[in-house]
Design a protein around this motif. Sequence first.
Motif, mmCIF file in Angstrom:
data_model
loop_
_atom_site.group_PDB
_atom_site.id
_atom_site.type_symbol
_atom_site.label_atom_id
_atom_site.label_comp_id
_atom_site.label_asym_id
_atom_site.label_seq_id
_atom_site.Cartn_x
_atom_site.Cartn_y
_atom_site.Cartn_z
ATOM 1 N N LEU A 160 50.593 23.850 34.487
ATOM 2 C CA LEU A 160 50.830 24.914 35.413
ATOM 3 C C LEU A 160 49.836 24.901 36.803
ATOM 4 O O LEU A 160 48.541 24.745 36.700
ATOM 5 C CB LEU A 160 50.550 26.224 34.640
ATOM 6 C CG LEU A 160 50.623 27.754 35.417
ATOM 7 C CD1 LEU A 160 52.052 27.784 35.720
ATOM 8 C CD2 LEU A 160 49.917 28.677 34.465
ATOM 9 N N LEU A 161 50.446 25.043 38.000
ATOM 10 C CA LEU A 161 49.688 24.655 39.203
ATOM 11 C C LEU A 161 49.324 26.512 39.707
ATOM 12 O O LEU A 161 49.995 27.151 39.715
ATOM 13 C CB LEU A 161 50.790 24.275 40.327
ATOM 14 C CG LEU A 161 50.153 24.033 41.725
ATOM 15 C CD1 LEU A 161 48.857 23.011 41.670
ATOM 16 C CD2 LEU A 161 51.157 23.468 42.638
ATOM 17 N N ILE A 162 47.991 26.269 39.815
ATOM 18 C CA ILE A 162 47.424 27.528 40.122
ATOM 19 C C ILE A 162 46.636 27.301 41.489
ATOM 20 O O ILE A 162 45.789 26.418 41.798
ATOM 21 C CB ILE A 162 46.295 28.167 39.330
ATOM 22 C CG1 ILE A 162 46.959 28.271 38.086
ATOM 23 C CG2 ILE A 162 45.745 29.426 39.794
ATOM 24 C CD1 ILE A 162 46.018 28.629 36.690
ATOM 25 N N MET A 163 47.297 28.063 42.717
ATOM 26 C CA MET A 163 46.584 27.736 44.217
ATOM 27 C C MET A 163 45.986 29.020 44.411
ATOM 28 O O MET A 163 46.383 29.901 44.464
ATOM 29 C CB MET A 163 47.720 27.302 45.026
ATOM 30 C CG MET A 163 48.518 25.925 44.755
ATOM 31 S SD MET A 163 49.845 25.466 45.763
ATOM 32 C CE MET A 163 48.971 25.134 47.190
ATOM 33 N N ASN A 164 44.747 28.624 45.018
ATOM 34 C CA ASN A 164 43.828 29.925 45.444
ATOM 35 C C ASN A 164 43.410 29.877 46.672
ATOM 36 O O ASN A 164 42.861 28.631 47.077
ATOM 37 C CB ASN A 164 42.728 30.194 44.345
ATOM 38 C CG ASN A 164 41.980 31.469 44.894
ATOM 39 O OD1 ASN A 164 42.462 32.432 45.428
ATOM 40 N ND2 ASN A 164 40.655 31.208 44.820
ATOM 41 N N GLY A 165 43.623 30.745 47.714
ATOM 42 C CA GLY A 165 42.828 30.629 48.995
ATOM 43 C C GLY A 165 43.721 30.026 50.070
ATOM 44 O O GLY A 165 43.139 29.749 51.079
ATOM 45 N N PHE A 166 44.805 29.558 49.835
ATOM 46 C CA PHE A 166 45.664 28.854 50.899
ATOM 47 C C PHE A 166 46.419 29.694 51.550
ATOM 48 O O PHE A 166 47.643 30.025 51.671
ATOM 49 C CB PHE A 166 46.545 27.775 50.114
ATOM 50 C CG PHE A 166 45.959 26.650 49.592
ATOM 51 C CD1 PHE A 166 45.868 25.516 50.328
ATOM 52 C CD2 PHE A 166 45.429 26.799 48.225
ATOM 53 C CE1 PHE A 166 45.450 24.528 49.768
ATOM 54 C CE2 PHE A 166 44.869 25.510 47.661
ATOM 55 C CZ PHE A 166 44.786 24.391 48.425
ATOM 56 N N THR A 167 45.737 30.718 52.388
ATOM 57 C CA THR A 167 46.432 31.797 53.071
ATOM 58 C C THR A 167 45.719 31.770 54.633
ATOM 59 O O THR A 167 44.438 31.249 54.491
ATOM 60 C CB THR A 167 46.194 33.086 52.521
ATOM 61 O OG1 THR A 167 44.731 33.466 52.293
ATOM 62 C CG2 THR A 167 46.967 33.247 51.300
ATOM 63 N N GLY A 168 46.230 31.982 55.517
ATOM 64 C CA GLY A 168 45.721 32.180 56.947
ATOM 65 C C GLY A 168 46.527 31.487 57.970
ATOM 66 O O GLY A 168 47.535 31.018 57.729
ATOM 67 N N GLU A 169 46.046 31.306 59.083
ATOM 68 C CA GLU A 169 46.593 30.795 60.245
ATOM 69 C C GLU A 169 46.697 29.227 60.337
ATOM 70 O O GLU A 169 45.603 28.625 59.862
ATOM 71 C CB GLU A 169 46.201 31.461 61.670
ATOM 72 C CG GLU A 169 46.677 32.974 61.667
ATOM 73 C CD GLU A 169 48.247 33.363 61.728
ATOM 74 O OE1 GLU A 169 48.847 32.350 61.992
ATOM 75 O OE2 GLU A 169 48.594 34.410 61.114
ATOM 76 N N GLY A 170 47.595 28.472 60.699
ATOM 77 C CA GLY A 170 47.459 27.137 60.849
ATOM 78 C C GLY A 170 48.721 26.328 60.260
ATOM 79 O O GLY A 170 49.111 26.829 59.139
#
Length: 466
Positions: free
Chosen positions: A142-152
């Motif tokens: 199960l892939l858990i992604m955290n913090g991949f938010t923001g401009e760019g």
Amino acid sequence: LICMARKNKKGRAKRRNKAQPGREEEEKAKPHTMIFSRAGVGKFVKQLATDLRLAFEPYTAMRLRFSKSNVLKDAVAIAGKFAVSHLVYFTHPSDSINMRIVACPHGPTLTFRVLSYCLRADVLSAARRINSSASIYQHPPLLIMNGFTGEGRQLRLLTTTFRSLLPSLNLQQLNLRTVRRCLLLNYDPETDQIQLRHYSVRLAPRGVSKAVRRLRRKKVPDLSRYTDFNDFVNGAGCASDSGLSDADFDGDHNTIDCLPVGVGPANPQGGASAVRLTELGPRIELQLLKVEEGVNSGAVLYHKFVMKTPEQLVELDSRARRKRRLKAKRRSDQADRVTAKAEERLRHKRRCLEGMVAAGQLSAEEADRLLKEEAKGDGEGEGESAAGANGDDAAAPPKKKTRLSSSGLAKSSAAGKDKKTVRAKALAKKSPAGKAKAKSGIKKKSTKLTARKKSAGVRKAGRARK
């Protein structure tokens, strides 16, 4: 009765292993990866690539062997045949260790710097309890992604790339028993680093002692050491500190009050269970360096340390276009050279067969058949060699067809029947009959030479006597 039992058992096995329609197409549609290390890396980086394969099981090539003679184009060429969607490989330049993720077959390519890593064996050696049975690798994590938010733009590309490495989940059809592992990716915007962790997921009933959990299993525990059942209930939970230490960390942050579906006999539907994670390894600290189009050959979309002005970007774009035009021109020139060599070889073959027909060593029909076979073999093989010489999957331009007719071959053989050229004689010597004649001629010539030598010796002896 024995025969009937065997027959029924065989029938059950057949029904169980029967292929489901459309299952193969579904498996091919899921993302598959090839993880390897390039030449020049050390043994620890090679082991890191092997450990990372376990994290992406089962949709990865576990027994892949990438030798020193193989290049990246070889991996890209076989990726389409085996439905591989991404290539992940490690390189070791002079100053650092890099990891690259390539989306097949046309890119883009993401280059990461490996800041630090810890192998799977080191992580498991520090763990109190190891939960790494072979059954947990039968389903993807199960892939858990955290913090991949923001401009760019690079963050959006990172999110898309990491999501495409593993198959997507359908929550309506998801079976909770298949969620046995999770892959955590945490992005820190302050340091611009990505932490990769790999865990095994385990459910434990909340508020139940270790002794009662052991009673829920199908296997009956050994009670011969206890005089009373109360001793087993009260003392089994305190026999080891590992069970208590895991329960001490349970709280509201990792507790599910009401399970929607039962997961095993120890976790029934509607019960309270605690989610426990055990790290499996490896640990990797990454930092994005560069994003470029294509497979290590396109324009640079993002670079962490180098910033380009609009004029420099235009110049780089024009330079890449010139490079592509030059590559296409070299490809067409190579295809023309291959076609010219094939035609020259056919003309040479035709002249040879005409000479053999003129010498009477071969019939016109047999020569025509051999010539057609040669033309057919050249037509099948030359196109592949032209495309492979340039290292590109693009097909070569069509070759010119060489017209061959048996009537023209017969006319040319009749015209050259009277005069035997030197070329025909040389070709005749290469045939089996010509070789036999040549051997006999060599023997006759050798006997003549020996007779001449003997007669010359006799004359010299006579002069000496005189």
